[in-house]
Scaffold this motif. Structure first.
Motif, PDB file in Angstrom:
ATOM      1  N   ARG A  38       0.825  -1.212   0.000  1.00  0.00           N
ATOM      2  CA  ARG A  38       0.000   0.000   0.000  1.00  0.00           C
ATOM      3  C   ARG A  38       0.865   1.270   0.000  1.00  0.00           C
ATOM      4  NH1 ARG A  38      -1.873  -2.032   4.460  1.00  0.00           N
ATOM      5  NH2 ARG A  38      -1.808  -0.058   5.550  1.00  0.00           N
ATOM      6  N   GLN A  39       1.906   1.271  -0.845  1.00  0.00           N
ATOM      7  CA  GLN A  39       2.755   2.444  -0.989  1.00  0.00           C
ATOM      8  C   GLN A  39       2.632   2.991  -2.405  1.00  0.00           C
ATOM      9  OE1 GLN A  39       6.765   1.335  -0.046  1.00  0.00           O
ATOM     10  NE2 GLN A  39       6.481   1.716   2.123  1.00  0.00           N
ATOM     11  N   VAL A  40       2.705   4.306  -2.510  1.00  0.00           N
ATOM     12  CA  VAL A  40       2.654   4.978  -3.791  1.00  0.00           C
ATOM     13  C   VAL A  40       3.942   5.774  -3.935  1.00  0.00           C
ATOM     14  CG1 VAL A  40       1.299   6.531  -5.233  1.00  0.00           C
ATOM     15  CG2 VAL A  40       0.169   5.187  -3.491  1.00  0.00           C
ATOM     16  N   THR A  41       4.475   5.837  -5.154  1.00  0.00           N
ATOM     17  CA  THR A  41       5.752   6.498  -5.397  1.00  0.00           C
ATOM     18  C   THR A  41       5.537   7.761  -6.225  1.00  0.00           C
ATOM     19  OG1 THR A  41       6.765   4.317  -5.437  1.00  0.00           O
ATOM     20  CG2 THR A  41       8.098   6.133  -6.222  1.00  0.00           C
ATOM     21  N   PHE A  42       6.190   8.856  -5.816  1.00  0.00           N
ATOM     22  CA  PHE A  42       6.103  10.127  -6.523  1.00  0.00           C
ATOM     23  C   PHE A  42       7.498  10.690  -6.743  1.00  0.00           C
ATOM     24  CE2 PHE A  42       2.127   9.994  -4.076  1.00  0.00           C
ATOM     25  CZ  PHE A  42       1.209  10.211  -5.085  1.00  0.00           C
ATOM     26  N   ARG A  43       7.681  11.417  -7.874  1.00  0.00           N
ATOM     27  CA  ARG A  43       8.857  12.267  -8.052  1.00  0.00           C
ATOM     28  C   ARG A  43       8.533  13.583  -7.379  1.00  0.00           C
ATOM     29  NH1 ARG A  43       9.683  13.466 -13.679  1.00  0.00           N
ATOM     30  NH2 ARG A  43      10.535  15.362 -12.822  1.00  0.00           N
ATOM     31  N   VAL A  44       9.447  14.099  -6.555  1.00  0.00           N
ATOM     32  CA  VAL A  44       9.190  15.330  -5.807  1.00  0.00           C
ATOM     33  C   VAL A  44      10.320  16.321  -6.049  1.00  0.00           C
ATOM     34  CG1 VAL A  44       7.816  14.184  -4.039  1.00  0.00           C
ATOM     35  CG2 VAL A  44      10.257  14.392  -3.718  1.00  0.00           C
ATOM     36  N   LEU A  45      10.113  17.553  -5.613  1.00  0.00           N
ATOM     37  CA  LEU A  45      11.145  18.585  -5.726  1.00  0.00           C
ATOM     38  C   LEU A  45      12.392  18.180  -4.962  1.00  0.00           C
ATOM     39  CD1 LEU A  45       9.092  21.867  -5.205  1.00  0.00           C
ATOM     40  CD2 LEU A  45      10.032  20.998  -7.334  1.00  0.00           C
ATOM     41  N   SER A  46      13.531  18.647  -5.409  1.00  0.00           N
ATOM     42  CA  SER A  46      14.793  18.248  -4.779  1.00  0.00           C
ATOM     43  C   SER A  46      14.955  18.797  -3.366  1.00  0.00           C
ATOM     44  CB  SER A  46      15.969  18.697  -5.640  1.00  0.00           C
ATOM     45  OG  SER A  46      15.950  20.104  -5.780  1.00  0.00           O
ATOM     46  N   ASP A  47      14.212  19.856  -3.016  1.00  0.00           N
ATOM     47  CA  ASP A  47      14.318  20.415  -1.667  1.00  0.00           C
ATOM     48  C   ASP A  47      13.094  20.090  -0.798  1.00  0.00           C
ATOM     49  OD1 ASP A  47      12.607  22.014  -3.108  1.00  0.00           O
ATOM     50  OD2 ASP A  47      13.296  23.884  -2.220  1.00  0.00           O
ATOM     51  N   ALA A  48      12.261  19.147  -1.234  1.00  0.00           N
ATOM     52  CA  ALA A  48      11.062  18.780  -0.486  1.00  0.00           C
ATOM     53  C   ALA A  48      11.417  17.945   0.736  1.00  0.00           C
ATOM     54  CB  ALA A  48      10.107  17.992  -1.377  1.00  0.00           C
ATOM     55  N   THR A  49      10.665  18.150   1.823  1.00  0.00           N
ATOM     56  CA  THR A  49      10.866  17.383   3.040  1.00  0.00           C
ATOM     57  C   THR A  49       9.746  16.359   3.188  1.00  0.00           C
ATOM     58  OG1 THR A  49       9.575  18.913   4.390  1.00  0.00           O
ATOM     59  CG2 THR A  49      11.945  19.370   4.171  1.00  0.00           C
ATOM     60  N   LYS A  50       9.925  15.421   4.136  1.00  0.00           N
ATOM     61  CA  LYS A  50       8.916  14.401   4.380  1.00  0.00           C
ATOM     62  C   LYS A  50       7.591  15.024   4.818  1.00  0.00           C
ATOM     63  CE  LYS A  50      11.981  10.648   5.740  1.00  0.00           C
ATOM     64  NZ  LYS A  50      12.248   9.639   6.771  1.00  0.00           N
ATOM     65  N   ILE A  51       7.673  16.034   5.645  1.00  0.00           N
ATOM     66  CA  ILE A  51       6.464  16.693   6.153  1.00  0.00           C
ATOM     67  C   ILE A  51       5.711  17.369   5.013  1.00  0.00           C
ATOM     68  CG2 ILE A  51       5.640  18.509   7.697  1.00  0.00           C
ATOM     69  CD1 ILE A  51       8.119  17.842   9.455  1.00  0.00           C
ATOM     70  N   GLU A  52       6.432  18.022   4.108  1.00  0.00           N
ATOM     71  CA  GLU A  52       5.799  18.669   2.963  1.00  0.00           C
ATOM     72  C   GLU A  52       5.150  17.648   2.031  1.00  0.00           C
ATOM     73  OE1 GLU A  52       8.294  22.756   2.202  1.00  0.00           O
ATOM     74  OE2 GLU A  52       9.027  20.910   1.287  1.00  0.00           O
ATOM     75  N   VAL A  53       5.837  16.530   1.793  1.00  0.00           N
ATOM     76  CA  VAL A  53       5.290  15.505   0.911  1.00  0.00           C
ATOM     77  C   VAL A  53       4.021  14.913   1.508  1.00  0.00           C
ATOM     78  CG1 VAL A  53       5.716  13.235  -0.099  1.00  0.00           C
ATOM     79  CG2 VAL A  53       7.508  14.968  -0.154  1.00  0.00           C
ATOM     80  N   LYS A  54       4.036  14.643   2.801  1.00  0.00           N
ATOM     81  CA  LYS A  54       2.851  14.097   3.472  1.00  0.00           C
ATOM     82  C   LYS A  54       1.672  15.055   3.352  1.00  0.00           C
ATOM     83  CE  LYS A  54       1.140  12.433   7.897  1.00  0.00           C
ATOM     84  NZ  LYS A  54       1.440  12.061   9.267  1.00  0.00           N
ATOM     85  N   ALA A  55       1.909  16.326   3.642  1.00  0.00           N
ATOM     86  CA  ALA A  55       0.836  17.321   3.569  1.00  0.00           C
ATOM     87  C   ALA A  55       0.330  17.491   2.136  1.00  0.00           C
ATOM     88  CB  ALA A  55       1.328  18.655   4.121  1.00  0.00           C
ATOM     89  N   ALA A  56       1.227  17.438   1.161  1.00  0.00           N
ATOM     90  CA  ALA A  56       0.833  17.608  -0.237  1.00  0.00           C
ATOM     91  C   ALA A  56      -0.022  16.443  -0.722  1.00  0.00           C
ATOM     92  CB  ALA A  56       2.074  17.742  -1.116  1.00  0.00           C
TER      93      ALA A  56
END
Length: 98
Positions: free
Chosen positions: A27-45
């Motif tokens: 139950r995991q999904v994979t995304f390409r994210v910004l190079s300066d993104a943090t775990k907290i930002e990815v979770k919120a997004a």
């Protein structure tokens, strides 16, 4: 966090055979994210964009390969991936999301 920033954090989903197997099994999904993104930002997004509950986020920095183009040497871009674990009962189906 700024909603405008959160809309820019996720660049694209990574849909490959490997990530499809991971999604089915864990139950995991994979995304390409910004190079300066943090775990907290990815979770919120992810929670903002897809209306799902996120358990955890793992970040992976992949270095670009050095490649030869004839007599010239170049390299592919560096990439940051986020593996997002979803809570029970939540899922993201990229075939339905347009």
């Amino acid at each position: 966090m700024n909603a405008e920033r959160l809309m820019q954090v996720i660049l694209a989903p990574v849909v490959t055979e490997k990530t499809t197997n991971i999604a089915d099994k864990y139950r995991q999904v994979t995304f390409r994210v910004l190079s300066d993104a943090t775990k907290i930002e990815v979770k919120a997004a992810v929670e903002l964009l897809f209306n799902v509950k996120v358990d955890s986020v793992s970040i992976f920095n992949r270095k670009g390969k050095v490649k030869r183009f004839g007599r010239f040497i170049g390299h592919r871009r560096n990439e940051k991936k986020a593996y997002v674990s979803l809570s029970d009962g939540h899922e993201i189906n990229f075939a339905e999301v347009v």
